[in-house]
Design an enzyme around this catalytic site. Structure first.
Site, PDB file in Angstrom:
ATOM      1  N   SER A   1      -2.518   7.033   5.319  1.00 49.93           N
ATOM      2  CA  SER A   1      -1.920   8.362   5.380  1.00 49.93           C
ATOM      3  C   SER A   1      -2.574   9.177   6.480  1.00 49.93           C
ATOM      4  CB  SER A   1      -2.112   9.077   4.030  1.00 49.93           C
ATOM      5  OG  SER A   1      -1.749  10.437   4.098  1.00 49.93           O
TER       6      SER A   1
ATOM      7  N   TYR B   1      -7.234  11.543  -3.112  1.00 48.86           N
ATOM      8  CA  TYR B   1      -6.216  10.824  -2.346  1.00 48.86           C
ATOM      9  C   TYR B   1      -6.662  10.646  -0.893  1.00 48.86           C
ATOM     10  CZ  TYR B   1      -1.660   9.555  -0.401  1.00 48.86           C
ATOM     11  OH  TYR B   1      -0.636   8.903   0.250  1.00 48.86           O
TER      12      TYR B   1
ATOM     13  N   GLY C   1       8.059   1.339  -0.283  1.00 44.83           N
ATOM     14  CA  GLY C   1       7.987  -0.079  -0.612  1.00 44.83           C
ATOM     15  C   GLY C   1       9.357  -0.725  -0.690  1.00 44.83           C
TER      16      GLY C   1
ATOM     17  N   ALA D   1       6.750  -1.846  -4.892  1.00 44.76           N
ATOM     18  CA  ALA D   1       7.993  -2.159  -4.169  1.00 44.76           C
ATOM     19  C   ALA D   1       9.258  -1.663  -4.862  1.00 44.76           C
ATOM     20  CB  ALA D   1       8.094  -3.674  -3.971  1.00 44.76           C
TER      21      ALA D   1
ATOM     22  N   SER E   1      10.370   1.418  -5.394  1.00 45.74           N
ATOM     23  CA  SER E   1      10.985   2.668  -4.933  1.00 45.74           C
ATOM     24  C   SER E   1      10.334   3.110  -3.627  1.00 45.74           C
ATOM     25  CB  SER E   1      10.843   3.778  -5.989  1.00 45.74           C
ATOM     26  OG  SER E   1       9.469   4.096  -6.188  1.00 45.74           O
TER      27      SER E   1
ATOM     28  N   THR F   1       3.248  -4.584  -2.876  1.00 46.08           N
ATOM     29  CA  THR F   1       2.901  -3.812  -4.072  1.00 46.08           C
ATOM     30  C   THR F   1       3.616  -2.458  -4.003  1.00 46.08           C
ATOM     31  OG1 THR F   1       0.924  -2.683  -3.193  1.00 46.08           O
ATOM     32  CG2 THR F   1       0.622  -4.908  -4.073  1.00 46.08           C
TER      33      THR F   1
END
Length: 345
Positions: free
Chosen positions: A171, A193, A15, A10, A12, A8
């Site tokens: 992250s 986030y 990905g 993908a 840029s 998913t």
């Protein structure tokens, strides 16, 4: 037998870099780029085929922030493939990021500069919003949509005699302090986030507990500090250009500054090569780059516990059930309205 891999987000960044690395590793695999923007997906596919002309690359429209889109895409995937070996859950958003400029400059010239860039703790906030499903957009895109996707693809992920892998792009910004079980969507906070990424760490642990016996294994990675569209959205691009030499200098002392999408995809690629029996469900696999530019992956224990991960898993199951019920009611109402129109003609 060629591996079937779905990625998913993908088109840029990390990905796309992952897809390039996977094809370099094995050009025979079946690769599916699951993207929201199909024009960009076509461009990504063309770029990959330029360097790998014989590659088998499919495209799939997927807006992971929409439950209806997730269910529709999953239906297509199950019709197209009879199994799925790897599911990379990489798509994510960080809308309207706002940075505390005063705290930024204070941290830039302090001993905490590395931690500041690595975690953005006390530095970065976002302005979230409610999507068409009535969910917080960051929660829906970064976590819930992916959770529903895994659940909906269960029949081709969990098969007898087959081992499948789910890999979440998390992250270093994922922090327990940003997450609350009483507010899993982070409606009341300013760090959606960080909350969503910590939640993905928890859900990965829960998926292992519930699905390892069926041959499905979940892992979490951290790409490090990478210059992608998400990063460039935090500060003006010219500012990043100005401080880039400083960031390369800092990388001599800390290897979390991967900086390029190719380097950031290192842990994702590493897990593709790693044997299932060597996976640690409580570890986050970090992409790291040395001061000389060498890439390597290192597992680090996550700040998570079983009770919290299970409680979140149960909450998401309840939310999934409610979302499916709402969509069915919408469809039933549409059918009833069409029937009414046909009767009145």
């Amino acid at each position: 037998m060629e591996k079937v891999i779905l990625v998913t987000g993908a088109n840029s960044g990390i990905g796309l870099a992952l897809c390039e690395r996977l094809l370099c590793e094995d050009s025979r695999l079946q690769l599916c780029l699951a993207c929201r923007n199909m024009q960009r997906a076509e461009a990504a596919r063309s770029a990959l085929l330029t360097s790998h002309p014989d590659a088998h690359i499919d495209l799939l429209h997927l807006d992971v922030g929409s439950v209806r889109s997730v269910l529709h895409a999953a239906h297509k995937v199950k019709a197209r493939y009879n199994r799925l070996d790897y599911l990379y859950l990489n798509a994510g958003i960080m809308p309207n990021p706002q940075i505390d400029i005063k705290a930024f400059f204070k941290g830039l010239f302090s001993s905490n500069v590395v931690k500041m860039f690595a975690t953005a703790e006390g530095l970065l906030t976002q302005q979230d919003r409610v999507n068409k499903d009535g969910l917080q957009e960051v929660f829906a895109t970064n976590l819930f949509g992916h959770f529903v996707l895994v659940r909906e693809l269960d029949s081709i992920l969990c098969q007898a005699g087959q081992t499948s892998r789910v890999v979440w792009t998390s992250s270093s910004n994922a922090r327990r302090s940003a997450f609350s079980l009483e507010d899993v969507q982070h409606r009341l906070g300013t760090e959606p986030y960080a909350s969503s990424k910590y939640a993905s760490d928890l859900i990965s642990l829960a998926l292992n507990r519930h699905n390892n016996s069926q041959g499905l294994y979940s892992s979490v990675i951290c790409p490090g500090l990478v210059m992608t569209n998400l990063t460039y959205g935090i500060l003006p691009s010219f500012f990043w250009t100005l401080i880039m030499p400083i960031m390369y200098l800092i990388r001599i002392f800390t290897h979390t500054f991967t900086l390029t999408p190719y380097n950031g995809a290192g842990a994702l690629h590493s897990l593709f090569l790693k044997k299932t029996e060597s996976l640690d469900p409580r570890a986050k696999y970090h992409s790291l780059t040395s001061g000389m530019g060498s890439n390597y992956t290192q597992p680090r224990q996550m700040d998570i516990d079983d009770d919290m991960s299970e409680a979140l898993y149960v909450k998401l199951l309840e939310m999934e059930k409610a979302a499916r019920k709402r969509l069915k009611e919408e469809d039933d109402n549409k059918q009833a309205y069409k029937k009414y129109l046909n009767q009145t003609e």
